[in-house]
Design an enzyme around this catalytic site. Structure first.
Site, PDB file in Angstrom:
ATOM      1  N   ARG A  30      96.281  55.965  90.278  1.00 62.46           N
ATOM      2  CA  ARG A  30      95.538  57.323  90.385  1.00 62.46           C
ATOM      3  C   ARG A  30      96.492  58.488  90.499  1.00 62.46           C
ATOM      4  NH1 ARG A  30      91.981  56.097  87.789  1.00 62.46           N
ATOM      5  NH2 ARG A  30      89.748  56.181  88.309  1.00 62.46           N
ATOM      6  N   HIS A  75      95.159  59.923  80.605  1.00 64.90           N
ATOM      7  CA  HIS A  75      94.167  58.948  81.197  1.00 64.90           C
ATOM      8  C   HIS A  75      93.485  58.102  80.019  1.00 64.90           C
ATOM      9  CE1 HIS A  75      91.873  58.413  84.955  1.00 64.90           C
ATOM     10  NE2 HIS A  75      91.693  57.035  84.389  1.00 64.90           N
TER      11      HIS A  75
HETATM   12  C1  GLV Z   1      89.799  54.229  84.611  1.00 66.77           C
HETATM   13  O1  GLV Z   1      90.652  55.089  85.317  1.00 66.77           O
HETATM   14  C2  GLV Z   1      88.952  53.496  85.527  1.00 66.77           C
HETATM   15  O2  GLV Z   1      88.518  53.708  86.503  1.00 66.77           O
HETATM   16  O3  GLV Z   1      88.395  52.471  84.985  1.00 66.77           O
END
Ligand code: GLV
Length: 309
Positions: A224, A272
């Site tokens: 994160r 992401h």
């Molecule tokens: C992606 O970031 C997830 O939490 O699956």
């Protein structure tokens, strides 16, 4: 008994369609268009707005649409009988491994530097590292971290790993607990962060910890954004202790246009996408949990709200 989908930064429609196909007689609403708030017992969430689940007094299961749950636990005041579940899917682990392998190989073979050189039409041969002489350390040995560590060993890397509680993994040097964090960080060429975000792991990628990597060390962050102290990374890149970073997650997503990471020549940014939940495979997991709730059977992939993962 019905389902609500509460998504931010993610299109809910394909999920509604996939779930509806498997549950043709169930009402599946997309927040905020909810017909009967009291009928909602199951919420499928991705980064839900603060406390919106309080609008559904009978919600019993909050299912994350991803592997992580901090976006739910940290944003909602959940009733004590409410259970939080997540996606555990082999497909997610394999996708993460493929992303990381791509990042690692392109780093040791210096592809990003050749891309820049090509733009300037520069023919400049550089020394490269090999798989055999590269040590990778992984922070986080959950389902995904374990898969990534195992596969990187199979490829031929030297792999070390760190987790909160004790774990053992064949051919991986495993460390656990705060006292051993230094042991995993030192003698590391590439650090990969796959930790869950909790109050303990927040800011773990800081000046002190990242300074322990080998000179010219490289960071891959797929955990994160809040794990990383952004200015500390810039300091270590600019003083050349670290040679670069591959970042897939950020404190603010999408990454703001004026963020210094965009322009940094040694930072590679991906939006992401390291491991995107696959609707086909993961909708089956969601439906299993919904049916288990209906039939009063044990739910799968339940997380500890206290631990945060
Ligand atoms: C992606 O970031 C997830 O939490 O699956």
């Amino acid at each position: 008994m019905s389902i609500v989908i509460c998504f931010n930064n993610k299109d809910p429609k394909p999920w509604q369609k996939a779930l509806q196909a498997k549950l043709p007689d169930t009402t599946i609403d997309i927040y905020p268009n909810v017909t009967d708030a009291e009928a909602i017992t199951f919420a499928l969430c991705w980064k839900p707005e603060a406390n919106i689940l309080a609008q559904f007094p009978n919600v019993k299961v909050v299912q994350s649409v991803g592997a992580s749950v901090e976006h739910i636990i940290q944003s909602q005041d959940l009733a004590s009988d409410c259970v939080v579940t997540r996606i555990v899917d082999d497909r997610l682990s394999e996708d993460m491994f493929e992303f990381i392998l791509t990042g690692v190989l392109s780093h040791i073979k210096r592809f990003a530097e050749y891309q820049t050189a090509q733009k300037e039409k520069q023919w400049q041969q550089k020394l490269y590292k090999t798989i055999k002489t590269t040590t990778i350390s992984i922070l986080g040995l959950g389902k995904i971290g374990t898969h990534v560590a195992t596969k990187l060993v199979q490829v031929g890397f030297t792999v070390k790993a760190w987790s909160k509680s004790e774990k053992t993994l064949e051919n991986v040097s495993c460390f656990h607990g705060n006292n051993c964090l230094t042991d995993v960080l030192q003698n590391t060429d590439i650090l990969i962060n796959i930790l869950p975000l909790t109050s303990v792991t927040e800011n773990i990628l800081n000046l002190e910890n990242l300074s322990r990597l080998n000179k010219n060390g490289y960071l891959i962050n797929v955990g994160r954004g809040e794990h990383l102290v952004e200015n500390d990374l810039l300091t270590l890149l600019n003083n050349q202790h670290l040679s670069g970073a591959l970042l897939d997650v950020f404190r603010t997503e999408p990454l703001p246009e004026n963020h210094p990471f965009w322009e940094h020549k040694n930072i590679t940014i991906t939006p992401h996408i390291a491991a995107i939940t696959n609707i086909e495979t993961a909708s089956g997991i969601v439906v299993t949990n919904y049916k288990n709730l209906l039939n009063e059977k044990e739910l799968i992939n339940v997380v500890s709200i206290q631990k945060g993962y």
